[in-house]
Design an enzyme around this catalytic site. Structure first.
Site, PDB file in Angstrom:
ATOM      1  N   HIS A 212      -6.641-113.770  -0.876  1.00  0.00           N
ATOM      2  CA  HIS A 212      -7.226-112.602  -1.537  1.00  0.00           C
ATOM      3  C   HIS A 212      -7.865-113.047  -2.841  1.00  0.00           C
ATOM      4  CE1 HIS A 212      -5.540-109.664   1.216  1.00  0.00           C
ATOM      5  NE2 HIS A 212      -4.379-110.293   1.131  1.00  0.00           N
TER       6      HIS A 212
ATOM      7  N   ASP B 253      -7.587-126.603 -10.455  1.00  0.00           N
ATOM      8  CA  ASP B 253      -8.271-127.614  -9.655  1.00  0.00           C
ATOM      9  C   ASP B 253      -7.512-127.732  -8.341  1.00  0.00           C
ATOM     10  OD1 ASP B 253     -10.013-129.660  -8.829  1.00  0.00           O
ATOM     11  OD2 ASP B 253     -10.287-130.341 -10.878  1.00  0.00           O
TER      12      ASP B 253
END
Ligand SMILES: *[C@@H]1O[C@H](CO)[C@@H](O)[C@H](O)[C@H]1NC(C)=O
Ligand SMILES: *[C@@H]1O[C@H](CO)[C@@H](O)[C@H](O)[C@H]1NC(C)=O
Ligand SMILES: *[C@@H]1O[C@H](CO)[C@@H](O)[C@H](O)[C@H]1NC(C)=O
Length: 336
Positions: free
Chosen positions: A262, A187
């Site tokens: 990435h 989260d």
């Protein structure tokens, strides 16, 4: 932790530049140094009945140690909530200390979303620091700073389960410097909520995380002077998100620079019609004066989720946005 140590060295070099503290309004951290406090008194919670046996409640020993050191000193042990205090420091003296959230992952799994204790929460604390400590497996959020002022948070690792509501660091505060932290969770990584101002977040590694954000924003939002820089995000929901749906107030004077990402779903995701939040009253939070620069890397699938999403509120269009030096490409397919 070698990665964060390298970043610390890098940071000290940068500290010579006057721009480093530009976002903060003054000094952060405790006014008394650790050595002076240790000389005053050390109150070790194990001398007051605490045991690391997974069954003894450390609450009473903690309160006793705290009372014994109330005129100054260092309380040794694990703490859960610190409130209404000043000149305060929370740290592991060996740099090896960790707080294990007592099977948080299992608690969370059994109880469903967003139930359970926060691992560490500070409330109305001023002139403080939290550093060199590892937080693992909270039942709910790991570190929450609420209504705090002049704080520094650094050299930390946070490792959570892969569920929602296991935020890394959340803050609603004023003049806070967060740096050299790595977070693995699912989260929020480091997230600013309203009201907050003078926030500097730098040298952060968000790993398999929800990613960092500002929000979600509601009515009367008041957030200004926020800088995030040197943020590395890998395999997360986003590199940075601003989330709201309706609402009012402002979010202004924001810099998001030197981001590398990435494998993330979203990269820059500003969404003022965020579908995970029900629309609330108001024309929308006014976003203005944003500088977003030097973003590098790749996103998971640029055709389905492009690297820049700017969905500003119809009733409060974004103003004075500068996006420069943004070089990202897709990992899947050949378009974005
Ligand atoms: C916090 O520190 C600042 C300077 O660093 C000082 O001016 C202020 O009085 C301190 N606040 C409290 C509540 O001690
Ligand atoms: C990043 O997260 C993955 C998945 O949870 C984990 O296997 C890996 O050890 C983490 N990397 C670091 C540097 O913590
Ligand atoms: C825009 O934000 C930057 C960064 O906080 C700040 O330095 C600058 O003064 C702001 N510009 C205006 C016009 O407020």
């Amino acid at each position: 932790l070698r990665f964060t140590m390298h970043l610390s060295i890098f940071l000290s070099a940068l500290a010579l530049l006057p721009t480093t503290l530009a976002q903060l309004s003054g000094s952060v951290g405790p006014t008394t140094n650790t050595r002076a406090k240790t000389t005053t008194k050390t109150c070790d919670i194990t001398a007051y009945g605490a045991k690391a046996d997974k069954t003894t409640d450390i609450g009473p020993p903690l309160a006793a140690a705290w009372a014994a050191c109330q005129n100054g000193g260092v309380v040794d042990g694990n703490m859960i909530m610190i409130r209404d205090t000043t000149d305060f420091e929370f740290f592991s003296s060996t740099g090896k200390g960790a707080i294990q959230g007592s099977n948080g992952y299992e608690v969370h799994k059994a109880q469903g979303q967003c139930k359970g204790a926060r691992l560490l929460r500070t409330y109305r604390v001023t002139n403080f620091s939290i550093h060199d400590v590892v937080l693992v497996d909270a039942p709910m959020y790991h570190l929450v700073m609420d209504s705090c002022t002049n704080g520094e948070v650094y050299n930390m690792a946070i490792r959570a389960g892969e569920w929602g509501c296991l935020d890394g660091i959340d803050l609603v505060s004023n003049n806070i410097h967060i740096h050299d932290v790595m977070i693995t969770n699912k989260d929020e990584c480091v997230t600013v909520k309203s009201p907050s101002k003078n926030i500097l977040v730098e040298n952060i590694y968000c790993n398999w995380s929800g990613g960092s954000a500002i929000g979600s924003l509601g009515t009367g939002t008041a957030i200004s002077q926020v800088v995030y820089r040197n943020i590395y995000t890998w395999k997360s929901n986003q590199m940075f998100m601003i989330k709201s749906n309706g609402g009012s107030g402002y979010l202004e004077d924001v810099v998001l620079e030197n981001f590398i990402g990435h494998g993330n779903a979203w990269s820059l995701d500003i969404d003022q019609e965020w579908s995970s939040m029900s629309k609330i009253e108001g024309n929308g939070v006014q976003l203005s004066n944003f500088t977003i620069r030097n973003w590098k890397g790749t996103e998971a699938n640029g055709a389905s989720r492009g690297p820049i999403k700017l969905n500003c509120a119809d009733g409060a269009p974004c103003t004075d946005f500068k996006i420069t030096d943004f070089a990202m490409w897709t990992e899947t397919g050949n378009k974005q």
